[in-house]
Design an enzyme around this catalytic site. Structure first.
Site, PDB file in Angstrom:
ATOM      1  N   PRO A  79      33.683  41.603   0.358  1.00 60.67           N
ATOM      2  CA  PRO A  79      32.686  42.326  -0.447  1.00 60.67           C
ATOM      3  C   PRO A  79      32.837  41.959  -1.918  1.00 60.67           C
ATOM      4  O   PRO A  79      33.873  42.246  -2.515  1.00 60.67           O
ATOM      5  CB  PRO A  79      33.009  43.798  -0.193  1.00 60.67           C
ATOM      6  CG  PRO A  79      34.335  43.840   0.468  1.00 60.67           C
ATOM      7  CD  PRO A  79      34.680  42.485   0.976  1.00 60.67           C
ATOM      8  N   ASP A 129      37.064  40.196  -4.974  1.00 58.38           N
ATOM      9  CA  ASP A 129      36.999  40.726  -3.613  1.00 58.38           C
ATOM     10  C   ASP A 129      37.428  42.187  -3.656  1.00 58.38           C
ATOM     11  O   ASP A 129      38.589  42.497  -3.923  1.00 58.38           O
ATOM     12  CB  ASP A 129      37.948  39.910  -2.724  1.00 58.38           C
ATOM     13  CG  ASP A 129      37.946  40.379  -1.276  1.00 58.38           C
ATOM     14  OD1 ASP A 129      37.382  41.465  -0.997  1.00 58.38           O
ATOM     15  OD2 ASP A 129      38.506  39.649  -0.430  1.00 58.38           O
ATOM     16  N   HIS A 130      36.497  43.064  -3.411  1.00 53.44           N
ATOM     17  CA  HIS A 130      36.779  44.485  -3.593  1.00 53.44           C
ATOM     18  C   HIS A 130      37.741  45.034  -2.530  1.00 53.44           C
ATOM     19  O   HIS A 130      38.230  46.142  -2.639  1.00 53.44           O
ATOM     20  CB  HIS A 130      35.468  45.279  -3.590  1.00 53.44           C
ATOM     21  CG  HIS A 130      35.519  46.529  -4.415  1.00 53.44           C
ATOM     22  ND1 HIS A 130      36.642  47.313  -4.518  1.00 53.44           N
ATOM     23  CD2 HIS A 130      34.588  47.119  -5.210  1.00 53.44           C
ATOM     24  CE1 HIS A 130      36.394  48.347  -5.306  1.00 53.44           C
ATOM     25  NE2 HIS A 130      35.152  48.256  -5.748  1.00 53.44           N
ATOM     26  N   ARG A 131      38.030  44.236  -1.499  1.00 49.90           N
ATOM     27  CA  ARG A 131      39.034  44.686  -0.546  1.00 49.90           C
ATOM     28  C   ARG A 131      40.419  44.709  -1.207  1.00 49.90           C
ATOM     29  O   ARG A 131      41.280  45.499  -0.860  1.00 49.90           O
ATOM     30  CB  ARG A 131      39.081  43.755   0.674  1.00 49.90           C
ATOM     31  CG  ARG A 131      37.807  43.774   1.500  1.00 49.90           C
ATOM     32  CD  ARG A 131      37.869  42.756   2.608  1.00 49.90           C
ATOM     33  NE  ARG A 131      38.076  41.399   2.097  1.00 49.90           N
ATOM     34  CZ  ARG A 131      38.171  40.323   2.879  1.00 49.90           C
ATOM     35  NH1 ARG A 131      38.114  40.437   4.188  1.00 49.90           N
ATOM     36  NH2 ARG A 131      38.340  39.134   2.345  1.00 49.90           N
TER      37      ARG A 131
END
Lengths: 466, 400
Positions: free
Chosen positions: A261, A437-439
């Site tokens: 994401p 990467d929002h993870r």
């Protein structure tokens, strides 16, 4: 003699194309009566029991419970004359003698049904399958319905339509010898109205629209005695196989875009101090022979900022269920090459001085532009910078290289009106954008990293504090 | 709330709220969809016993044993046609079928009440009316095989083509009946009448309302025959009305009556009365035949998704054919030979229908142009010629 008939799966509702077999009510050897329930099937609309069309003996069940079967597929074989009393002539009576067109359409057919036995001869001539996908107007659950298009007698415009090519038409759009019986021209009602008003026979007009549809323009051209517009799509398009770097890039980008994401943040920075420092350093002996680019400063700033925000230099390892934080920076540098986009790495960039980094970048990009970057050079990056500024572009929303967690886009440096101490003055300004990467990285870490890089470029002296 | 007696009058405090209805209101609500006790006209009860009716006995006093046997035969034959056609659909021979199972008495009763001079406007489920008008079951198949728009001569049979759009035929019928009135064919026992068939769901359609209004204010000789089969596809009658459907007639200013739709004798009597009223110029009349659709709405429908089998089991006890059979047997009006003869007649009819269906030729392509206008139309003729020459342009054209 035995007389075998096969029961094709009927369309039990309006426009369904398939059904799931739920259960058989008969087995081979069973005697069946007309309308005796033999099978239960489930369609998108209902579970229904199907009655046998004939009396006789079941000889074979052709499908099994759990199977999804297309409408028209034979499901059951029945010997309708197990005693062998009927003569050959009587074979032609009953269900099998139904008029071929309607019988095929409605489902009851002999083992070798007329539907298969009637190939579209004309379509083979044209070298293209004469089948079009059609969607039902009502109902649901239907996938596609295949319609066989019958071949036409002549080879007028309709044949070209079937063939899918719209080459130049020899016949001028004037009163031609097109007779009654030629294809009905394809045109929308307002266009038909226009043709009628202008006194144009649509059968004399060649359509330039998609699929040979006659457009308003075609009618006007015909009315003016002009040639119809012909579209030579074939000559104006090139088809290039997808392979090599293009293919690898596409796979990597799709993988990244649909698994990580992405969040992208932007920052506009006055980099005048950095540019001044660059001018000063260029003349120093330490940088003699080194191509000191703004990109080198940005790369150095990233390496420094990573120390304070290690999250952006980490990897999401989905397989092991771990986040891998890396205490080194293998800096990827996106480079446009004749082969396409490659991202070679500067190994251990964080251990390099500015001069070393500048030298490494120069070497790296040279190698890449010569197409000599080896696959090994492109592996195991930890973070990437992409210099969109060299294309004169301000910013972008870059896609993260797979296996990494962040990518910085470095925009063009421009003379821009800027407010310094309450006054508008021309300054060297550029935009930074960071996709992460929002993870792995939250807004806090991403923002801090971006702000740090910006601060280092806006005032390289800040580096003293690191 | 469903009846005027239960409404709160101006100045009164509400007797109840939606959360706490009065017992009367609950009963009134149930009555909208229940059989309605004394309001229901019934001449044959589910046990096959003849119930005396001071009002309606005289309308069936001519019905002797032979006529009763005829009604039984009609219903049985029509049911067999229905079941055979349903099977033919399941075998891929028909595109769709609309079952009438359970509604035989309503249709045969109404159909046999008509005179040859009367006109009928069906919806799409009136196979029993078609049977009574002399339309053969074979003629019904073209529409359902999806090869024709209508298969019978609607002028000769005085049976309008099936109407698929819900309730639309009520407007056609109202106009036709107004014409009968304006042509002076109404006013004595030799007069004409029109009967229009629709379902409980159709009563919610604007067309039906408009038809009621026009027929009412023009005193049209029109019998509105509503077969309330309890289900508008998956919607129950309680989603169509807050009061029994026949009571709606009062609001339009004509009589409404509810008859046991599974009682063939009751339907015959009530429809005869209603048609007589219309012939004499006292129309229109609304009949609500209270019945039940025992099969799916169409072959495309799956009723197990919206109703319980309990309901079907309860209605099986009120089966229209079974009660006629019991009545005939119990009163010695028919012997075993008769029932066997009817059974073999239905077998023969079913076999003929099946044979006809699978061998049925498609109508010629110009058929779609042939019944559009009463008089020739130059535009339509040109379109027909263009269409036929288009078809001639195919390889193999003319060989079929």
């Amino acid at each position: 003699m035995p007389d075998y008939k096969q029961f094709p799966l009927p369309d039990t509702a309006e426009g369904l194309t398939e059904a799931e077999i739920l259960s058989w009510r008969v087995k081979p050897g069973d005697e069946v009566q007309v309308n005796q329930i033999v099978i239960e099937v489930e369609t998108a609309k209902a579970a229904v029991e199907l009655p046998c069309p004939w009396a006789g003996v079941v000889t074979e069940l052709l499908v099994e419970p759990g199977q999804t079967v297309e409408v028209g597929t034979p499901i059951l074989t029945v010997d309708v004359d197990p005693g062998g009393t009927a003569s050959a002539a009587s074979d032609a009576s009953g269900a099998s003698a139904a008029p071929s067109a309607s019988a095929a359409k409605n489902g009851v057919q002999q083992a070798a049904g007329p539907a298969e036995a009637a190939p579209a001869a004309g379509s083979e001539e044209n070298g293209a399958p004469a089948e079009d996908e059609m969607k039902p107007l009502v109902g649901y659950g239907s996938k596609t319905v295949t319609a066989k298009r019958r071949p036409r007698k002549d080879h007028g415009p309709a044949s070209d339509v079937q063939n899918g090519t719209f080459g130049p038409v020899d016949t001028p759009a004037q009163e031609s010898a097109l007779l009654e019986g030629s294809a009905v021209p394809l045109a929308k009602p307002p266009v038909r109205k226009l043709a009628k008003d202008l006194g144009i026979d649509l059968r004399t007009v060649t359509g330039s629209g998609s699929g040979g549809v006659i457009t308003r323009e075609d009618v006007r051209h015909a009315a003016n005695g002009a040639q119809p517009v012909t579209v030579r799509t074939g000559e104006r398009e090139r088809r290039v196989p997808i392979r090599g770097v293009r293919k690898a890039t596409a796979q990597a980008m799709v993988h990244s875009a649909f698994s990580a994401p992405h969040v992208t943040e932007f920052l506009t920075v006055d980099v005048t101090p950095m540019m001044e420092l660059r001018a000063k350093l260029k003349d120093t002996p330490a940088f003699a022979g080194v191509k000191l680019t703004p990109l080198a400063f940005a790369a150095k700033a990233m390496c420094l900022a990573v120390q304070r925000t290690p999250d952006v230099n980490a990897e999401w390892d989905a397989e092991s269920g771990e986040i891998v934080y890396k205490d080194y920076v293998h800096l990827g540098v996106a480079a446009a090459t004749p082969r396409g986009l490659v991202v070679p790495k500067v190994r251990d960039a964080d251990a390099m001085s500015l001069a070393e980094l500048a030298g490494a970048l120069t070497e790296l990009t040279e190698t890449a532009r010569q197409g000599k970057t080896t696959p090994a050079d492109m592996l195991n990056g930890t973070i990437t910078i992409t210099n969109v500024g060299v294309f004169g572009v301000d910013t972008g929303t870059p896609i993260i290289n797979p296996g990494e967690s962040a990518i910085l886009a470095f925009g063009a440096i421009r003379d821009t009106p800027w407010v310094v101490d309450g006054e508008v003055v021309p300054r060297k300004v550029c935009q930074l954008s960071l996709s992460f990467d929002h993870r792995v990285v939250d807004g806090e870490q991403g923002s801090r990293f971006l702000a740090d890089v910006g601060a280092l470029l806006a005032d390289p002296a800040v580096a003293m504090t690191y | 709330m469903s009846s005027a007696e239960q409404w709160t009058q101006p100045g009164e405090n509400p007797a109840a709220t939606a959360a706490k209805p009065t017992p009367e209101q609950v009963i009134a609500g149930l009555r909208a969809t229940s059989e309605g006790g004394t309001e229901l006209v019934q001449l044959l009860n589910p046990e096959g016993e003849r119930i005396a009716s001071p009002q309606f006995d005289r309308y069936v006093e001519d019905v002797d044993a032979e006529q009763l046997r005829g009604l039984y035969r009609d219903m049985t034959m029509v049911r067999r046609v229905d079941r055979e056609a349903n099977s033919l659909q399941r075998q891929g021979q028909l595109g769709i079928w609309v079952p009438l199972l359970g509604q035989e008495a309503a249709q045969i009763g109404a159909g046999r009440a008509m005179r040859p001079s009367d006109m009928a406007f069906p919806s799409y489920r009136e196979h029993g009316i078609a049977w009574c008008r002399g339309v053969t079951p074979q003629e019904l198949l073209g529409i359902f095989r999806c090869t024709d728009h209508s298969g019978w001569d609607s002028s000769a049979t005085r049976f309008h083509p099936y109407t698929i759009v819900i309730g639309n035929q009520v407007l056609n019928a109202a106009g036709y009946a107004m014409g009968q009135r304006l042509d002076g064919r109404v006013g004595d026992d030799g007069g004409e009448a029109t009967i229009c068939f629709f379902g409980d769901g159709a009563t919610s359609q604007g067309d039906v309302h408009e038809g009621f209004v026009w027929a009412s204010v023009y005193d049209a000789p029109l019998v509105f025959f509503c077969q309330n089969n309890q289900w508008a596809i998956s919607e129950p009658t309680e989603r169509q009305s807050r009061l029994p459907l026949y009571q709606r007639a009062r609001g339009y200013g004509f009589p409404g009556i509810r008859v046991d739709g599974n009682d063939v004798l009751g339907c015959l009597a009530v429809t005869r009365w209603a048609l007589e009223e219309c012939r004499l110029g006292n129309g229109p009349v609304l009949i609500e035949a209270f019945t039940y659709r025992m099969d799916a709405h169409t072959t495309t429908d799956d009723p197990t998704r919206y109703r319980l089998s309990d309901e079907l089991e309860a209605w099986k006890l009120k089966d229209p054919i079974e009660r006629a059979r019991v009545h005939l047997s119990r009163n010695g009006l028919a012997d075993n030979d008769f029932f066997e003869q009817v059974a073999s007649d239905t077998d023969e009819l079913a076999a003929e229908l099946r044979d006809f269906c699978v061998n049925m030729p498609d109508p010629p392509p110009d058929r779609i142009f042939s019944q559009v206008y009463a008089d020739p139309s130059s535009v339509l003729d040109a379109e027909r010629d263009e269409f036929l020459s288009y078809l001639d342009g195919f390889v193999g054209a003319g060989e079929r």
